[in-house]
Write a protein that holds these residues in place. Structure first.
Motif, PDB file in Angstrom:
ATOM      1  N   ALA A 102      60.474 -76.782  50.158  1.00 13.41           N
ATOM      2  CA  ALA A 102      59.564 -76.583  49.022  1.00 13.41           C
ATOM      3  C   ALA A 102      58.311 -75.837  49.461  1.00 13.41           C
ATOM      4  O   ALA A 102      57.260 -75.960  48.832  1.00 13.41           O
ATOM      5  CB  ALA A 102      59.202 -77.916  48.366  1.00 13.41           C
ATOM      6  N   VAL A 103      58.433 -75.097  50.544  1.00 13.77           N
ATOM      7  CA  VAL A 103      57.343 -74.267  51.057  1.00 13.77           C
ATOM      8  C   VAL A 103      57.931 -72.898  51.372  1.00 13.77           C
ATOM      9  O   VAL A 103      58.938 -72.801  52.079  1.00 13.77           O
ATOM     10  CB  VAL A 103      56.732 -74.866  52.336  1.00 13.77           C
ATOM     11  N   GLU A 104      57.300 -71.864  50.870  1.00 13.13           N
ATOM     12  CA  GLU A 104      57.800 -70.501  51.099  1.00 13.13           C
ATOM     13  C   GLU A 104      56.956 -69.822  52.173  1.00 13.13           C
ATOM     14  O   GLU A 104      55.750 -69.628  51.993  1.00 13.13           O
ATOM     15  CB  GLU A 104      57.761 -69.698  49.803  1.00 13.13           C
ATOM     16  N   LEU A 105      57.597 -69.466  53.283  1.00 14.72           N
ATOM     17  CA  LEU A 105      56.902 -68.759  54.357  1.00 14.72           C
ATOM     18  C   LEU A 105      57.109 -67.258  54.198  1.00 14.72           C
ATOM     19  O   LEU A 105      58.154 -66.805  53.711  1.00 14.72           O
ATOM     20  CB  LEU A 105      57.440 -69.190  55.726  1.00 14.72           C
ATOM     21  N   PRO A 106      56.139 -66.456  54.605  1.00 16.44           N
ATOM     22  CA  PRO A 106      56.321 -65.002  54.565  1.00 16.44           C
ATOM     23  C   PRO A 106      57.536 -64.590  55.404  1.00 16.44           C
ATOM     24  O   PRO A 106      57.802 -65.192  56.453  1.00 16.44           O
ATOM     25  CB  PRO A 106      55.022 -64.472  55.182  1.00 16.44           C
ATOM     26  N   HIS A 121      41.252 -87.370  53.971  1.00 14.55           N
ATOM     27  CA  HIS A 121      41.015 -88.198  52.784  1.00 14.55           C
ATOM     28  C   HIS A 121      42.292 -88.815  52.223  1.00 14.55           C
ATOM     29  O   HIS A 121      42.234 -89.663  51.342  1.00 14.55           O
ATOM     30  CB  HIS A 121      40.313 -87.376  51.695  1.00 14.55           C
ATOM     31  N   MET A 122      43.448 -88.398  52.771  1.00 11.54           N
ATOM     32  CA  MET A 122      44.715 -88.988  52.356  1.00 11.54           C
ATOM     33  C   MET A 122      45.267 -89.941  53.409  1.00 11.54           C
ATOM     34  O   MET A 122      46.432 -90.358  53.321  1.00 11.54           O
ATOM     35  CB  MET A 122      45.736 -87.896  52.040  1.00 11.54           C
ATOM     36  N   ALA A 130      51.388 -88.295  48.866  1.00 13.12           N
ATOM     37  CA  ALA A 130      50.529 -87.161  49.204  1.00 13.12           C
ATOM     38  C   ALA A 130      51.040 -85.836  48.634  1.00 13.12           C
ATOM     39  O   ALA A 130      50.241 -84.997  48.211  1.00 13.12           O
ATOM     40  CB  ALA A 130      50.385 -87.049  50.720  1.00 13.12           C
ATOM     41  N   LEU A 131      52.337 -85.636  48.618  1.00 10.53           N
ATOM     42  CA  LEU A 131      52.874 -84.337  48.189  1.00 10.53           C
ATOM     43  C   LEU A 131      52.465 -83.957  46.778  1.00 10.53           C
ATOM     44  O   LEU A 131      51.955 -82.847  46.562  1.00 10.53           O
ATOM     45  CB  LEU A 131      54.400 -84.316  48.351  1.00 10.53           C
ATOM     46  N   PRO A 132      52.631 -84.813  45.765  1.00  7.44           N
ATOM     47  CA  PRO A 132      52.190 -84.416  44.422  1.00  7.44           C
ATOM     48  C   PRO A 132      50.681 -84.233  44.324  1.00  7.44           C
ATOM     49  O   PRO A 132      50.207 -83.391  43.546  1.00  7.44           O
ATOM     50  CB  PRO A 132      52.677 -85.564  43.533  1.00  7.44           C
ATOM     51  N   ALA A 133      49.915 -84.983  45.114  1.00  7.53           N
ATOM     52  CA  ALA A 133      48.467 -84.822  45.088  1.00  7.53           C
ATOM     53  C   ALA A 133      48.070 -83.467  45.656  1.00  7.53           C
ATOM     54  O   ALA A 133      47.170 -82.802  45.136  1.00  7.53           O
ATOM     55  CB  ALA A 133      47.796 -85.951  45.879  1.00  7.53           C
ATOM     56  N   LEU A 134      48.730 -83.028  46.711  1.00  2.64           N
ATOM     57  CA  LEU A 134      48.456 -81.706  47.267  1.00  2.64           C
ATOM     58  C   LEU A 134      48.812 -80.616  46.258  1.00  2.64           C
ATOM     59  O   LEU A 134      48.085 -79.631  46.108  1.00  2.64           O
ATOM     60  CB  LEU A 134      49.243 -81.499  48.570  1.00  2.64           C
ATOM     61  N   THR A 135      49.920 -80.801  45.571  1.00  9.35           N
ATOM     62  CA  THR A 135      50.342 -79.821  44.566  1.00  9.35           C
ATOM     63  C   THR A 135      49.296 -79.704  43.461  1.00  9.35           C
ATOM     64  O   THR A 135      48.982 -78.592  43.005  1.00  9.35           O
ATOM     65  CB  THR A 135      51.700 -80.227  43.966  1.00  9.35           C
ATOM     66  N   GLU A 136      48.731 -80.828  43.050  1.00  9.07           N
ATOM     67  CA  GLU A 136      47.686 -80.810  42.027  1.00  9.07           C
ATOM     68  C   GLU A 136      46.440 -80.072  42.502  1.00  9.07           C
ATOM     69  O   GLU A 136      45.689 -79.507  41.695  1.00  9.07           O
ATOM     70  CB  GLU A 136      47.321 -82.245  41.632  1.00  9.07           C
ATOM     71  N   GLU A 137      46.211 -80.068  43.814  1.00 10.77           N
ATOM     72  CA  GLU A 137      45.057 -79.378  44.385  1.00 10.77           C
ATOM     73  C   GLU A 137      45.363 -77.901  44.686  1.00 10.77           C
ATOM     74  O   GLU A 137      44.548 -77.209  45.292  1.00 10.77           O
ATOM     75  CB  GLU A 137      44.632 -80.070  45.682  1.00 10.77           C
ATOM     76  N   ASP A 138      46.541 -77.429  44.266  1.00 13.19           N
ATOM     77  CA  ASP A 138      46.983 -76.055  44.543  1.00 13.19           C
ATOM     78  C   ASP A 138      47.055 -75.793  46.041  1.00 13.19           C
ATOM     79  O   ASP A 138      46.690 -74.709  46.523  1.00 13.19           O
ATOM     80  CB  ASP A 138      46.067 -75.025  43.866  1.00 13.19           C
ATOM     81  N   ARG A 139      47.520 -76.776  46.763  1.00  8.98           N
ATOM     82  CA  ARG A 139      47.719 -76.651  48.198  1.00  8.98           C
ATOM     83  C   ARG A 139      49.181 -76.942  48.511  1.00  8.98           C
ATOM     84  O   ARG A 139      49.879 -77.613  47.742  1.00  8.98           O
ATOM     85  CB  ARG A 139      46.823 -77.637  48.964  1.00  8.98           C
ATOM     86  N   GLY A 217      46.562 -88.182  58.348  1.00 11.56           N
ATOM     87  CA  GLY A 217      46.317 -87.456  57.121  1.00 11.56           C
ATOM     88  C   GLY A 217      47.489 -86.521  56.851  1.00 11.56           C
ATOM     89  O   GLY A 217      48.556 -86.635  57.461  1.00 11.56           O
ATOM     90  N   PHE A 218      47.296 -85.571  55.941  1.00  9.74           N
ATOM     91  CA  PHE A 218      48.353 -84.639  55.556  1.00  9.74           C
ATOM     92  C   PHE A 218      47.832 -83.218  55.603  1.00  9.74           C
ATOM     93  O   PHE A 218      47.090 -82.791  54.712  1.00  9.74           O
ATOM     94  CB  PHE A 218      48.873 -85.004  54.163  1.00  9.74           C
TER      95      PHE A 218
END
Length: 226
Positions: A102-106, A121-122, A130-139, A217-218
Motif C-alpha cells: 500500500a506504498v508506491e515507490l518511484p 506521538h503514536m 496507526a496506519l489509518p491515522a497516518l492516512t488521515e494526515e496525508d502521510r 513510534g511509526f
C-alpha cells in the motif's frame, strides 16, 4: 487512543544536505551493493538539490536506494551504535521478502523521501491503529529500507525508548494474506538470542500487527520522488 500531538522535545534536526548523504552512502559502499557508480549517486543528489522541486522535496529530504537494488539484509549490518554493527534478528531470515505494501515507490534506483517523521506521538499504538491515522494526515509509512537509510544518515533518529516501526513493508503469504509480523528498528538490550555482545546495537526485528509498544513510534513520510 493516546493524544496525537507531537512532542516538540523529540523533534530531530534536519537531515544532512543531499550531497553529504551521497558521500555517506559511497563511504559505506551502498553504491556497490546497488550496482551503481559513485558518480551516479553524486549526480542524482546534485540534480535533486538543484531541481525545480528542490525546495519542496529536496530540502531536508532523505536520499534512498530502492530496496530492489539494496535490500534490508545488506543495509542492516552497515548501521552502527556504540561501535556495534546493526543486525537482523535470527527469526527474520526472510527480511527481504517484506516488500512495499500500500506504498508506491518511484520506479528508479535512487529517490528522495520528504518530511520524514519518527511518529513518537503514536507510541503505544498498534500498527492497525496507526496506519489509518497516518492516512488521515496525508502521510504514508516508511518501508524498512527507508528506515535503515534514515538511521545510516542520522544515527540519532534511533534512541532508547524512541525507536520506530516501518509498517510500509509487509510480507504477503502464498495464500495472499499478510503475515502478522511487521518490521521495526530499535536498539538491542543484548538479551536472549541477540547475545550480550550485541547490547546497544541497532536491531532490525518485528512486532505483531495488533500489538502496542510504548517505545515504538511509526516512521512516515509526506512523499517520495525519483
Amino acid at each position: 487512543m493516546p493524544d496525537t500531538t507531537p512532542d516538540p522535545s523529540t523533534v530531530l534536526p534536519a537531515l544532512p544536505a543531499l550531497s553529504a548523504q551521497a558521500e555517506r552512502l559511497i563511504e559505506l559502499g551502498v553504491h556497490e551493493i546497488a550496482g551503481l557508480s559513485a558518480d551516479e549517486i553524486r549526480a542524482f543528489a546534485a540534480q535533486a538539490a538543484a531541481g525545480p522541486e528542490a525546495g519542496a522535496v529536496g530540502d531536508g529530504a532523505l536520499l534512498a536506494v530502492h530496496p530492489d537494488r539494496a535490500p534490508a539484509s545488506a543495509l542492516a549490518p552497515l548501521l552502527r551504535r556504540d561501535g556495534r554493527p546493526g543486525f537482523v534478528v535470527v527469526d527474520m531470515a526472510d527480511v527481504d521478502a517484506f516488500t512495499p505494501c500500500a506504498v508506491e515507490l518511484p520506479d528508479a534506483p535512487l529517490y528522495m523521501v520528504s518530511g520524514v517523521d519518527r511518529g513518537d506521538h503514536m507510541s503505544n499504538w498498534s500498527p492497525d491503529e496507526a496506519l489509518p491515522a497516518l492516512t488521515e494526515e496525508d502521510r504514508t509509512p516508511l518501508v524498512l529500507t527507508e528506515g535503515i537509510h534514515w538511521v545510516l544518515q542520522q544515527p540519532e533518529a534511533l534512541e532508547r525508548n524512541l525507536c520506530f516501526m516501518t509498517i510500509g513493508s509487509r510480507l504477503r503469504k502464498p495464500d495472499g494474506t499478510l503475515d502478522a509480523r511487521t518490521p521495526a528498528i530499535w536498539i538491542s538490550n543484548g538479551t536472549g538470542r541477540d547475545g550480550r555482545e550485541r547490547r546497544n546495537a541497532p536491531k532490525v526485528g518485528w512486532c505483531w500487527w495488533n500489538n502496542r509498544h510504548t517505545w515504538l513510534g511509526f516512521a512516515s513520510t509526506t512523499g517520495r520522488r525519483g
